[in-house]
Design a protein around this motif. Structure first.
Motif, PDB file in Angstrom:
ATOM      1  N   ALA A  85       0.838  -1.198   0.000  1.00 34.75           N
ATOM      2  CA  ALA A  85       0.000   0.000   0.000  1.00 34.75           C
ATOM      3  C   ALA A  85       0.870   1.244   0.000  1.00 34.75           C
ATOM      4  N   GLU A  86       0.450   2.211  -0.796  1.00 34.59           N
ATOM      5  CA  GLU A  86       1.089   3.520  -0.779  1.00 34.59           C
ATOM      6  C   GLU A  86       0.603   4.253   0.462  1.00 34.59           C
ATOM      7  N   LEU A  87       1.529   4.790   1.217  1.00 37.53           N
ATOM      8  CA  LEU A  87       1.177   5.520   2.436  1.00 37.53           C
ATOM      9  C   LEU A  87       0.753   6.948   2.103  1.00 37.53           C
ATOM     10  N   GLY A  88      -0.041   7.530   3.012  1.00 39.70           N
ATOM     11  CA  GLY A  88      -0.401   8.938   2.899  1.00 39.70           C
ATOM     12  C   GLY A  88      -1.481   9.249   1.880  1.00 39.70           C
ATOM     13  N   LYS A  89      -2.197   8.240   1.403  1.00 39.93           N
ATOM     14  CA  LYS A  89      -3.261   8.464   0.418  1.00 39.93           C
ATOM     15  C   LYS A  89      -4.633   8.144   0.999  1.00 39.93           C
ATOM     16  N   SER A  90      -4.749   7.002   1.641  1.00 37.66           N
ATOM     17  CA  SER A  90      -6.032   6.552   2.150  1.00 37.66           C
ATOM     18  C   SER A  90      -6.273   7.113   3.549  1.00 37.66           C
ATOM     19  N   GLY A  91      -7.450   7.635   3.755  1.00 36.03           N
ATOM     20  CA  GLY A  91      -7.791   8.174   5.067  1.00 36.03           C
ATOM     21  C   GLY A  91      -7.463   9.648   5.214  1.00 36.03           C
ATOM     22  N   TYR A  92      -7.085  10.289   4.133  1.00 38.31           N
ATOM     23  CA  TYR A  92      -6.693  11.692   4.189  1.00 38.31           C
ATOM     24  C   TYR A  92      -7.726  12.585   3.518  1.00 38.31           C
ATOM     25  N   HIS A  93      -7.890  13.783   4.078  1.00 37.28           N
ATOM     26  CA  HIS A  93      -8.761  14.809   3.516  1.00 37.28           C
ATOM     27  C   HIS A  93      -7.986  16.121   3.558  1.00 37.28           C
ATOM     28  N   LYS A  94      -7.744  16.669   2.398  1.00 32.90           N
ATOM     29  CA  LYS A  94      -6.977  17.920   2.273  1.00 32.90           C
ATOM     30  C   LYS A  94      -5.617  17.811   2.963  1.00 32.90           C
ATOM     31  N   GLY A  95      -4.964  16.643   2.788  1.00 34.16           N
ATOM     32  CA  GLY A  95      -3.624  16.445   3.326  1.00 34.16           C
ATOM     33  C   GLY A  95      -3.548  16.105   4.797  1.00 34.16           C
ATOM     34  N   ALA A 135       7.422  -7.711   7.646  1.00 33.05           N
ATOM     35  CA  ALA A 135       7.042  -6.942   6.460  1.00 33.05           C
ATOM     36  C   ALA A 135       8.205  -6.111   5.914  1.00 33.05           C
ATOM     37  N   LYS A 136       9.050  -5.609   6.801  1.00 35.01           N
ATOM     38  CA  LYS A 136      10.195  -4.811   6.327  1.00 35.01           C
ATOM     39  C   LYS A 136      11.176  -5.689   5.561  1.00 35.01           C
ATOM     40  N   GLU A 137      11.378  -6.918   6.017  1.00 31.55           N
ATOM     41  CA  GLU A 137      12.264  -7.847   5.305  1.00 31.55           C
ATOM     42  C   GLU A 137      11.654  -8.245   3.967  1.00 31.55           C
ATOM     43  N   ALA A 138      10.354  -8.486   3.960  1.00 26.42           N
ATOM     44  CA  ALA A 138       9.677  -8.814   2.700  1.00 26.42           C
ATOM     45  C   ALA A 138       9.803  -7.656   1.713  1.00 26.42           C
ATOM     46  N   PRO A 145       9.569   0.321  -2.858  1.00 21.06           N
ATOM     47  CA  PRO A 145      10.107   1.669  -2.669  1.00 21.06           C
ATOM     48  C   PRO A 145       9.659   2.322  -1.363  1.00 21.06           C
ATOM     49  N   GLU A 146      10.368   3.355  -0.967  1.00 20.18           N
ATOM     50  CA  GLU A 146      10.009   4.143   0.208  1.00 20.18           C
ATOM     51  C   GLU A 146       8.622   4.738  -0.016  1.00 20.18           C
ATOM     52  N   GLY A 147       7.849   4.820   1.054  1.00 23.89           N
ATOM     53  CA  GLY A 147       6.491   5.340   0.956  1.00 23.89           C
ATOM     54  C   GLY A 147       5.458   4.281   0.632  1.00 23.89           C
ATOM     55  N   VAL A 148       5.930   3.045   0.469  1.00 26.85           N
ATOM     56  CA  VAL A 148       5.042   1.904   0.212  1.00 26.85           C
ATOM     57  C   VAL A 148       5.381   0.833   1.237  1.00 26.85           C
ATOM     58  N   VAL A 149       4.358   0.193   1.810  1.00 28.05           N
ATOM     59  CA  VAL A 149       4.569  -0.858   2.803  1.00 28.05           C
ATOM     60  C   VAL A 149       3.957  -2.167   2.335  1.00 28.05           C
ATOM     61  N   VAL A 150       4.568  -3.262   2.768  1.00 27.68           N
ATOM     62  CA  VAL A 150       3.996  -4.583   2.528  1.00 27.68           C
ATOM     63  C   VAL A 150       2.961  -4.834   3.621  1.00 27.68           C
ATOM     64  N   VAL A 151       1.757  -5.225   3.211  1.00 30.13           N
ATOM     65  CA  VAL A 151       0.657  -5.416   4.150  1.00 30.13           C
ATOM     66  C   VAL A 151       0.363  -6.895   4.386  1.00 30.13           C
ATOM     67  N   GLU A 152       0.280  -7.654   3.302  1.00 31.71           N
ATOM     68  CA  GLU A 152      -0.185  -9.030   3.401  1.00 31.71           C
ATOM     69  C   GLU A 152       0.384  -9.835   2.240  1.00 31.71           C
ATOM     70  N   MET A 153       0.459 -11.143   2.439  1.00 33.85           N
ATOM     71  CA  MET A 153       0.816 -12.053   1.352  1.00 33.85           C
ATOM     72  C   MET A 153      -0.259 -13.121   1.281  1.00 33.85           C
ATOM     73  N   THR A 154      -0.439 -13.662   0.082  1.00 37.61           N
ATOM     74  CA  THR A 154      -1.275 -14.851  -0.046  1.00 37.61           C
ATOM     75  C   THR A 154      -0.710 -15.762  -1.120  1.00 37.61           C
ATOM     76  N   PRO A 155      -0.587 -17.045  -0.795  1.00 35.29           N
ATOM     77  CA  PRO A 155      -0.316 -18.009  -1.854  1.00 35.29           C
ATOM     78  C   PRO A 155      -1.567 -18.072  -2.731  1.00 35.29           C
ATOM     79  N   LEU A 156      -1.377 -18.458  -3.981  1.00 30.41           N
ATOM     80  CA  LEU A 156      -2.498 -18.599  -4.902  1.00 30.41           C
ATOM     81  C   LEU A 156      -2.259 -19.858  -5.728  1.00 30.41           C
ATOM     82  N   GLY A 157      -3.198 -20.784  -5.648  1.00 26.77           N
ATOM     83  CA  GLY A 157      -3.044 -22.022  -6.398  1.00 26.77           C
ATOM     84  C   GLY A 157      -4.253 -22.915  -6.227  1.00 26.77           C
ATOM     85  N   TYR A 158      -4.156 -24.106  -6.808  1.00 27.06           N
ATOM     86  CA  TYR A 158      -5.233 -25.082  -6.702  1.00 27.06           C
ATOM     87  C   TYR A 158      -5.103 -25.818  -5.374  1.00 27.06           C
ATOM     88  N   PRO A 159      -6.167 -25.812  -4.565  1.00 25.00           N
ATOM     89  CA  PRO A 159      -6.105 -26.423  -3.236  1.00 25.00           C
ATOM     90  C   PRO A 159      -5.772 -27.917  -3.269  1.00 25.00           C
TER      91      PRO A 159
END
Length: 183
Positions: A85-95, A135-138, A145-159
């Motif tokens: 997720a890019e930080l500083g975008k969601s949850g903001y109103h007029k900065g 998350a920082k290691e991931a 890049p700076e200003g972006v954080v890792v939030v979650e991972m999910t494997p994706l495949g046939y169960p």
């Protein structure tokens, strides 16, 4: 697929078949993620699609604890999707923070990932929401890049498993009418 069927049928999958997942299937679940609602339609989420076994191995090594059952899925599923997720975008109103909840990136990204998980289930794929990892290691592994954080991972495949549904609380246990009354 009926939406309630998908909601009630989706399970956390930790074991996957080695069957490859097509680019079209990956695109389908990512499109579903992209249609999630977000704060002021900021769509702060970004998705890293990982197929390289060496990178998946490094990501699996970030899970906490080392015995985390999702590590097998990260290693063995044909695809791992890492939600950022890019930080500083969601949850903001007029900065400024729009609410007392701060940056809403977790909320928006969770909505996108739930769309992804439901879409995956609808086309016969499995996922599991993985959040207990460094998350920082991931982020380092993926050159996030700076200003972006890792939030979650999910494997994706046939169960390669069919977990039973866990018990769900009755509505009477989770629904409060009019005012919250301590019970």
């Amino acid at each position: 697929m009926d939406l309630m069927l998908a909601i009630k049928g989706r399970r956390s999958i930790r074991k996957y078949k080695p069957t490859p997942v097509s680019d079209k299937a990956v695109e389908t679940v990512l499109e579903a993620a992209g249609w999630a609602p977000s704060w002021k339609n900021c769509q702060c989420w970004r998705f890293v699609v990982v197929r390289d076994p060496q990178v998946k191995e490094k990501l699996a090594a970030t899970l906490i604890p080392e015995t985390n059952r999702a590590a097998i899925g990260i290693r063995e599923a044909p695809v791992v999707i890492v939600a950022c997720a890019e930080l500083g975008k969601s949850g903001y109103h007029k900065g400024e923070h729009g609410t007392d909840k701060g940056d809403w990136f977790m909320f928006d990204t969770a909505l996108a990932m739930q769309n992804l998980a439901l879409a995956a289930y609808a086309i016969g794929l499995g996922t599991v929401h993985v959040g207990l990892f460094d998350a920082k290691e991931a982020a380092k592994i993926l050159d996030v890049p700076e200003g972006v954080v890792v939030v979650e991972m999910t494997p994706l495949g046939y169960p390669d498993e069919e977990p039973a549904a866990p018990r769900r609380k009755d509505l009477a246990e989770i629904v409060i009418k009019e005012k919250y009354v301590k019970g």
